[in-house]
Design a protein around this motif. Structure first.
Motif, PDB file in Angstrom:
ATOM      1  N   MET A   1       9.480 -12.881   1.112  1.00 31.01           N
ATOM      2  CA  MET A   1      10.806 -12.300   1.140  1.00 31.01           C
ATOM      3  C   MET A   1      10.711 -10.790   0.945  1.00 31.01           C
ATOM      4  N   LEU A   2      11.477 -10.051   1.716  1.00 36.83           N
ATOM      5  CA  LEU A   2      11.501  -8.600   1.600  1.00 36.83           C
ATOM      6  C   LEU A   2      12.640  -8.166   0.690  1.00 36.83           C
ATOM      7  N   THR A   3      12.349  -7.180  -0.140  1.00 36.21           N
ATOM      8  CA  THR A   3      13.356  -6.595  -1.018  1.00 36.21           C
ATOM      9  C   THR A   3      13.210  -5.081  -0.963  1.00 36.21           C
ATOM     10  N   TYR A   4      14.147  -4.392  -1.578  1.00 38.98           N
ATOM     11  CA  TYR A   4      14.027  -2.945  -1.711  1.00 38.98           C
ATOM     12  C   TYR A   4      14.424  -2.560  -3.127  1.00 38.98           C
ATOM     13  N   ARG A   5      13.982  -1.373  -3.520  1.00 37.93           N
ATOM     14  CA  ARG A   5      14.304  -0.845  -4.845  1.00 37.93           C
ATOM     15  C   ARG A   5      14.114   0.667  -4.819  1.00 37.93           C
ATOM     16  N   PRO A   6      14.658   1.372  -5.823  1.00 40.52           N
ATOM     17  CA  PRO A   6      14.417   2.812  -5.901  1.00 40.52           C
ATOM     18  C   PRO A   6      12.925   3.108  -6.116  1.00 40.52           C
ATOM     19  N   ILE A   7      12.490   4.221  -5.613  1.00 41.56           N
ATOM     20  CA  ILE A   7      11.106   4.669  -5.800  1.00 41.56           C
ATOM     21  C   ILE A   7      10.863   4.929  -7.276  1.00 41.56           C
ATOM     22  N   SER A   8       9.661   4.576  -7.736  1.00 35.28           N
ATOM     23  CA  SER A   8       9.230   4.912  -9.099  1.00 35.28           C
ATOM     24  C   SER A   8       8.038   5.866  -9.002  1.00 35.28           C
ATOM     25  N   ALA A   9       7.706   6.500 -10.103  1.00 35.61           N
ATOM     26  CA  ALA A   9       6.605   7.469 -10.122  1.00 35.61           C
ATOM     27  C   ALA A   9       5.285   6.843  -9.671  1.00 35.61           C
ATOM     28  N   ALA A  10       5.084   5.578  -9.954  1.00 34.01           N
ATOM     29  CA  ALA A  10       3.829   4.901  -9.599  1.00 34.01           C
ATOM     30  C   ALA A  10       3.700   4.627  -8.098  1.00 34.01           C
ATOM     31  N   ASP A  11       4.769   4.785  -7.330  1.00 33.83           N
ATOM     32  CA  ASP A  11       4.764   4.462  -5.898  1.00 33.83           C
ATOM     33  C   ASP A  11       4.176   5.552  -5.010  1.00 33.83           C
ATOM     34  N   TRP A  12       4.032   6.760  -5.507  1.00 34.28           N
ATOM     35  CA  TRP A  12       3.667   7.885  -4.647  1.00 34.28           C
ATOM     36  C   TRP A  12       2.321   7.758  -3.935  1.00 34.28           C
ATOM     37  N   PRO A  13       1.275   7.235  -4.548  1.00 37.20           N
ATOM     38  CA  PRO A  13       0.027   7.087  -3.778  1.00 37.20           C
ATOM     39  C   PRO A  13       0.207   6.216  -2.528  1.00 37.20           C
ATOM     40  N   ARG A  14       0.944   5.110  -2.649  1.00 35.73           N
ATOM     41  CA  ARG A  14       1.172   4.230  -1.490  1.00 35.73           C
ATOM     42  C   ARG A  14       2.069   4.919  -0.456  1.00 35.73           C
ATOM     43  N   ILE A  15       3.084   5.641  -0.914  1.00 41.04           N
ATOM     44  CA  ILE A  15       3.955   6.379   0.004  1.00 41.04           C
ATOM     45  C   ILE A  15       3.138   7.386   0.808  1.00 41.04           C
ATOM     46  N   LEU A  16       2.250   8.106   0.154  1.00 38.11           N
ATOM     47  CA  LEU A  16       1.413   9.081   0.868  1.00 38.11           C
ATOM     48  C   LEU A  16       0.487   8.398   1.872  1.00 38.11           C
ATOM     49  N   ASP A  17      -0.037   7.233   1.527  1.00 37.26           N
ATOM     50  CA  ASP A  17      -0.870   6.470   2.473  1.00 37.26           C
ATOM     51  C   ASP A  17      -0.063   6.091   3.716  1.00 37.26           C
ATOM     52  N   ILE A  18       1.146   5.589   3.508  1.00 37.45           N
ATOM     53  CA  ILE A  18       1.995   5.186   4.638  1.00 37.45           C
ATOM     54  C   ILE A  18       2.357   6.408   5.483  1.00 37.45           C
ATOM     55  N   GLN A  19       2.660   7.520   4.834  1.00 34.50           N
ATOM     56  CA  GLN A  19       2.965   8.751   5.581  1.00 34.50           C
ATOM     57  C   GLN A  19       1.788   9.128   6.484  1.00 34.50           C
ATOM     58  N   ARG A  20       0.578   9.125   5.939  1.00 36.45           N
ATOM     59  CA  ARG A  20      -0.620   9.529   6.710  1.00 36.45           C
ATOM     60  C   ARG A  20      -0.890   8.605   7.894  1.00 36.45           C
ATOM     61  N   GLU A  21      -0.612   7.320   7.744  1.00 35.72           N
ATOM     62  CA  GLU A  21      -0.902   6.406   8.857  1.00 35.72           C
ATOM     63  C   GLU A  21       0.181   6.431   9.932  1.00 35.72           C
ATOM     64  N   ASN A  22       1.324   7.041   9.657  1.00 34.23           N
ATOM     65  CA  ASN A  22       2.429   7.057  10.613  1.00 34.23           C
ATOM     66  C   ASN A  22       2.632   8.367  11.353  1.00 34.23           C
ATOM     67  N   TYR A  23       2.205   9.461  10.776  1.00 36.87           N
ATOM     68  CA  TYR A  23       2.542  10.761  11.349  1.00 36.87           C
ATOM     69  C   TYR A  23       1.326  11.553  11.789  1.00 36.87           C
ATOM     70  N   SER A  24       1.527  12.342  12.830  1.00 37.28           N
ATOM     71  CA  SER A  24       0.490  13.273  13.256  1.00 37.28           C
ATOM     72  C   SER A  24       0.357  14.351  12.177  1.00 37.28           C
ATOM     73  N   PRO A  25      -0.768  15.047  12.140  1.00 42.79           N
ATOM     74  CA  PRO A  25      -0.994  16.036  11.072  1.00 42.79           C
ATOM     75  C   PRO A  25       0.112  17.081  10.926  1.00 42.79           C
ATOM     76  N   SER A  26       0.777  17.447  12.010  1.00 40.76           N
ATOM     77  CA  SER A  26       1.823  18.474  11.916  1.00 40.76           C
ATOM     78  C   SER A  26       3.065  17.979  11.159  1.00 40.76           C
ATOM     79  N   PHE A  27       3.188  16.671  10.943  1.00 42.75           N
ATOM     80  CA  PHE A  27       4.333  16.117  10.229  1.00 42.75           C
ATOM     81  C   PHE A  27       3.998  15.681   8.804  1.00 42.75           C
TER      82      PHE A  27
END
Length: 163
Positions: A1-27
């Protein structure tokens, strides 16, 4: 099941990983720039989760109609509550097709409606405008330049459906 919640301080490493796999270097934006959106509006910065953990994220904040904030700059220009601006929404490649992106879009619309806003805006990049059109967004003229967002950037807005 999928859920959502507000971002917490511990989430940033995973957020940065997802950003890197989705965007070209200029973004790719700095942690400082991304976190500034979260600090400005923590209730409208969300992660989507499944049994395996964080599948995607959305960073959004109140903003002025017709203006796109600069990329990779901390949000320090002041917040204007005209609409909810979706600064970034990305899903891990392994979670594509899971519905995580749509859950985040619907959750952001709910957040905006709860705050009394009637519109959302974003700047579509990397050819993502068909996704946003499926969620009710349409190309809209804007007052400032999309320089830095790429040649295919499209400023888009949507009216938030009333419950």
């Amino acid at each position: 099941m999928l859920t959502y919640r507000p971002i917490s301080a511990a989430d940033w490493p995973r957020i940065l990983d997802i950003q890197r796999e989705n965007y070209s270097p200029s973004f790719i934006e700095s942690l400082e720039a991304l976190k500034s959106r979260w600090v400005a509006s923590p209730t409208t910065c969300l992660v989507a989760e499944g049994p395996s953990g964080i599948l995607g994220y959305a960073l959004s904040h109140p903003w002025a109609q017709g203006h796109a904030p600069a990329l990779d700059r901390p949000l320090d220009e002041g917040i204007c509550p005209e609409l909810l601006y979706i600064h970034d929404l990305a899903v891990a490649k392994s979670a594509r097709g899971s519905g995580a992106a749509s859950i985040l879009v619907r959750a952001l619309a709910s957040c905006a409606a709860e705050a009394g806003m009637t519109r959302m805006a974003l700047t579509s990049v990397q050819g993502s405008d068909p996704f946003w059109e499926r969620h009710g967004f349409a190309p809209t003229p804007l007052e400032n330049s999309l320089a830095g967002y790429g040649a295919d950037a499209v400023y888009m807005t949507a009216t938030i459906p009333r419950p």
